[in-house]
Write an enzyme that holds these catalytic residues in place. Structure first.
Site, mmCIF file in Angstrom:
data_model
loop_
_atom_site.group_PDB
_atom_site.id
_atom_site.type_symbol
_atom_site.label_atom_id
_atom_site.label_comp_id
_atom_site.label_asym_id
_atom_site.label_seq_id
_atom_site.Cartn_x
_atom_site.Cartn_y
_atom_site.Cartn_z
ATOM 1 N N GLU A 35 0.845 -1.192 0.000
ATOM 2 C CA GLU A 35 0.000 0.000 0.000
ATOM 3 C C GLU A 35 0.881 1.243 0.000
ATOM 4 O O GLU A 35 1.766 1.387 0.846
ATOM 5 C CB GLU A 35 -0.924 -0.003 1.221
ATOM 6 C CG GLU A 35 -1.689 1.286 1.451
ATOM 7 C CD GLU A 35 -2.524 1.714 0.257
ATOM 8 O OE1 GLU A 35 -2.394 2.878 -0.163
ATOM 9 O OE2 GLU A 35 -3.296 0.877 -0.257
ATOM 10 N N LYS A 36 0.631 2.159 -0.935
ATOM 11 C CA LYS A 36 1.477 3.345 -1.047
ATOM 12 C C LYS A 36 1.079 4.446 -0.069
ATOM 13 O O LYS A 36 1.866 5.355 0.190
ATOM 14 C CB LYS A 36 1.423 3.893 -2.473
ATOM 15 C CG LYS A 36 0.072 4.438 -2.898
ATOM 16 C CD LYS A 36 0.126 4.967 -4.322
ATOM 17 C CE LYS A 36 -1.223 5.534 -4.760
ATOM 18 N NZ LYS A 36 -1.164 6.062 -6.145
ATOM 19 N N LYS A 38 -2.065 4.540 3.176
ATOM 20 C CA LYS A 38 -2.392 3.916 4.456
ATOM 21 C C LYS A 38 -3.364 2.775 4.217
ATOM 22 O O LYS A 38 -4.284 2.898 3.393
ATOM 23 C CB LYS A 38 -3.041 4.919 5.414
ATOM 24 C CG LYS A 38 -2.145 6.067 5.840
ATOM 25 C CD LYS A 38 -2.917 7.004 6.760
ATOM 26 C CE LYS A 38 -2.060 8.162 7.238
ATOM 27 N NZ LYS A 38 -2.821 9.085 8.116
ATOM 28 N N GLY A 115 3.504 0.156 -5.694
ATOM 29 C CA GLY A 115 3.819 -1.087 -6.394
ATOM 30 C C GLY A 115 3.470 -1.032 -7.864
ATOM 31 O O GLY A 115 2.620 -0.245 -8.296
ATOM 32 N N ILE A 179 -22.470 10.701 -4.003
ATOM 33 C CA ILE A 179 -21.554 11.647 -3.376
ATOM 34 C C ILE A 179 -22.166 13.039 -3.330
ATOM 35 O O ILE A 179 -22.128 13.734 -2.302
ATOM 36 C CB ILE A 179 -20.211 11.661 -4.125
ATOM 37 C CG1 ILE A 179 -19.498 10.322 -3.985
ATOM 38 C CG2 ILE A 179 -19.304 12.782 -3.600
ATOM 39 C CD1 ILE A 179 -18.259 10.179 -4.857
ATOM 40 N N GLY A 262 -18.435 11.172 -10.057
ATOM 41 C CA GLY A 262 -18.080 9.761 -10.027
ATOM 42 C C GLY A 262 -16.589 9.533 -9.852
ATOM 43 O O GLY A 262 -15.798 10.474 -9.696
ATOM 44 N N ASP A 302 -13.018 -1.608 -6.993
ATOM 45 C CA ASP A 302 -13.415 -0.543 -7.906
ATOM 46 C C ASP A 302 -12.743 -0.606 -9.269
ATOM 47 O O ASP A 302 -13.177 0.075 -10.199
ATOM 48 C CB ASP A 302 -13.123 0.822 -7.275
ATOM 49 C CG ASP A 302 -14.071 1.156 -6.129
ATOM 50 O OD1 ASP A 302 -14.990 0.359 -5.856
ATOM 51 O OD2 ASP A 302 -13.889 2.223 -5.503
ATOM 52 N N HIS A 434 -42.293 -4.268 17.178
ATOM 53 C CA HIS A 434 -43.072 -3.034 17.216
ATOM 54 C C HIS A 434 -42.680 -2.208 18.438
ATOM 55 O O HIS A 434 -42.552 -2.751 19.545
ATOM 56 C CB HIS A 434 -44.571 -3.365 17.303
ATOM 57 C CG HIS A 434 -45.436 -2.155 17.450
ATOM 58 N ND1 HIS A 434 -45.692 -1.314 16.380
ATOM 59 C CD2 HIS A 434 -46.080 -1.630 18.523
ATOM 60 C CE1 HIS A 434 -46.481 -0.330 16.800
ATOM 61 N NE2 HIS A 434 -46.731 -0.509 18.096
#
Length: 456
Positions: A35-36, A38, A115, A179, A262, A302, A434
């Site tokens: 991971e570049k 966090k 990476g 968003i 987006g 994603d 209820h």
């Protein structure tokens, strides 16, 4: 170059990447997670978590304004942006520490660095080479912009909007998707004048049409302005604000503009095409099991075409880790992935809209909508909305759509109904406590089962 060998190397430590790493470790694999930035990715640090914390602050402000209506004397005297930021950052920091501890406890090697995919299932990080029997690509997404509109001090993205040290007096939001409507909701509750500009003819255009209309009515009542079927023709940034030119001829002045059109996949410059990974408009091409076109190289989240949701990424990471371990997990179809817009009111859904269902099944569709006006808990909360269920006539439930405050907490029941191909008649005998808002969903199931209780 120093070579390090693992059973699995994961590129990207967001929701999909860390879920894959943890599950693979549980299944006995040695894992490197690269991971570049966090671990936790955009969702934890600049997306889902801090924006929902901002929305909670906004909700508290609304409660204070409305306190007198329930007999509580309270006065809203203002906002402290520094403390609001500290509150959000405190939540993020706590979750980040928890995730770091979890990865460490699982024995996962976390590599800090950018990476790049190399040959023979390797990830190159500086002068180090991380080789895996399998590699998972999970590099996530980034904010998109519009041609000619460059983010800056007055032109915000969803990420830079969280760094503001003030509550804006006015904002134009370009984009009426998730968003856009969430930031509009939060800022309006904090006193901001908001205009949402959406090129299509309704807010949340991917949702059920009646859900969009219900949100639009609620936003009008709250004083949130909308310009639908309208495009942004350009933005001029000044030292003290922006001027936004719209396709309807208006030029709107505001303190800031938020570009919320987006997110795009993060795949450029990672060596994917050079290694033989097929791409389509920047997205990684995968099969039903999330394999790329390179053997033993997989992709999740994603960067894979479909819903860009953290919980989808998370589940895909688990799925691939189990496939690599030789298990037979069941793929999660897009139709059973819940969607929630955490606006005020919330919009939640899973499965097909009524229009989509009719396109797929013709006239063999029955739908029922139960108004929250008949629900006691919704009345107590002071929220309007509805629960709508779509079924194949004499067949299973294929869509569940909810509008109202806190309804996002109910959508899992809809997911179960669709995932298990349940008929309303199967669900009707189940008891909903209820008074809860879940009763509204129960009423819709009852009505579709032919035995409505609180409807005529």
């Amino acid at each position: 170059m120093t070579r390090h060998e693992f059973d699995l190397v994961v590129l990207g430590g967001g929701s999909g990447g860390y879920a894959a790493a943890i599950r693979a470790s549980e299944l006995g694999k040695t894992v490197a997670l690269i991971e570049k930035d966090k671990v936790g990715g955009t969702c934890l640090h600049r997306g889902c978590v801090p924006t929902k914390a901002l929305l909670h602050t906004a909700e508290i402000a609304d409660h204070v304004r409305e306190a007198a209506t329930v007999g509580v004397d309270a006065t809203l005297t203002g906002f402290d942006p520094a403390r609001m930021t500290a509150y959000r950052e405190g939540i993020v920091a706590k979750k980040y520490r928890g995730l770091q501890s979890l990865l460490s406890t699982r024995g996962i090697t976390v590599v800090a660095g950018a990476g790049r995919l190399g040959a023979e299932r390797t990830i190159l990080v500086g002068d180090d080479e991380y080789a895996g029997t399998d590699v998972i690509l999970a590099t996530g997404s980034q904010t998109r912009s519009l041609p000619g509109i460059e983010p800056g001090v007055r032109i915000l993205t969803s990420e830079t909007a969280l760094t503001l040290d003030e509550v804006p007096a006015s904002v134009v939001i370009l984009g009426g998707g998730v968003i856009g409507v969430e930031f509009a909701s939060a800022w309006r509750s904090l006193g901001t004048e908001v205009l949402i500009v959406e090129a299509l003819d309704r807010l949340l255009p991917a949702e059920e049409a009646v859900s969009s209309k219900a949100l639009e009515r609620a936003y009008r009542k709250r004083g949130i302005q909308t310009a639908l079927s309208t495009r942004c023709e350009g933005v001029t940034a000044r030292e003290d604000g922006v001027a936004v030119t719209l396709s309807d001829g208006r030029v709107v002045d505001a303190d800031y503009v938020l570009v919320a059109v987006g997110r795009g996949p993060v795949t450029d410059g990672l060596g994917l095409a050079e290694a033989g990974v097929a791409l389509d408009r920047g997205f990684v091409t995968v099969d039903a099991d999330l394999r790329t076109t390179v053997p033993h190289v997989w992709a999740v989240g994603d960067i894979v075409p479909g819903l860009q949701l953290a919980h989808r990424s998370f589940q895909q990471g688990i799925f691939v880790a189990e496939r690599i371990a030789g298990l037979s997990p069941v793929p999660v179809p897009e139709s059973t992935i819940p969607r929630v817009s955490y606006s005020h009111p919330e919009v939640a859904s899973v499965g097909l809209t009524e229009e989509q269902a009719r396109a797929a099944h013709g006239d063999r569709i029955t739908a029922f909508e139960f108004n929250l006006a008949g629900n006691a808990k919704s009345e107590i909360l002071g929220t309007a909305g509805f629960a709508k269920v779509v079924r194949i006539t004499d067949g299973p439930v294929v869509g569940v759509h909810l509008v109202g405050d806190r309804v996002g907490e109910l959508i899992t029941e809809g997911q179960l109904a669709i995932g298990w191909e349940a008929h309303p008649e199967d669900i009707a005998p189940f008891i909903h406590a209820h008074p809860t808002q879940s009763e509204a969903l129960g009423e819709a199931f009852l009505a579709l089962a032919g035995k409505p209780l609180h409807t005529i």
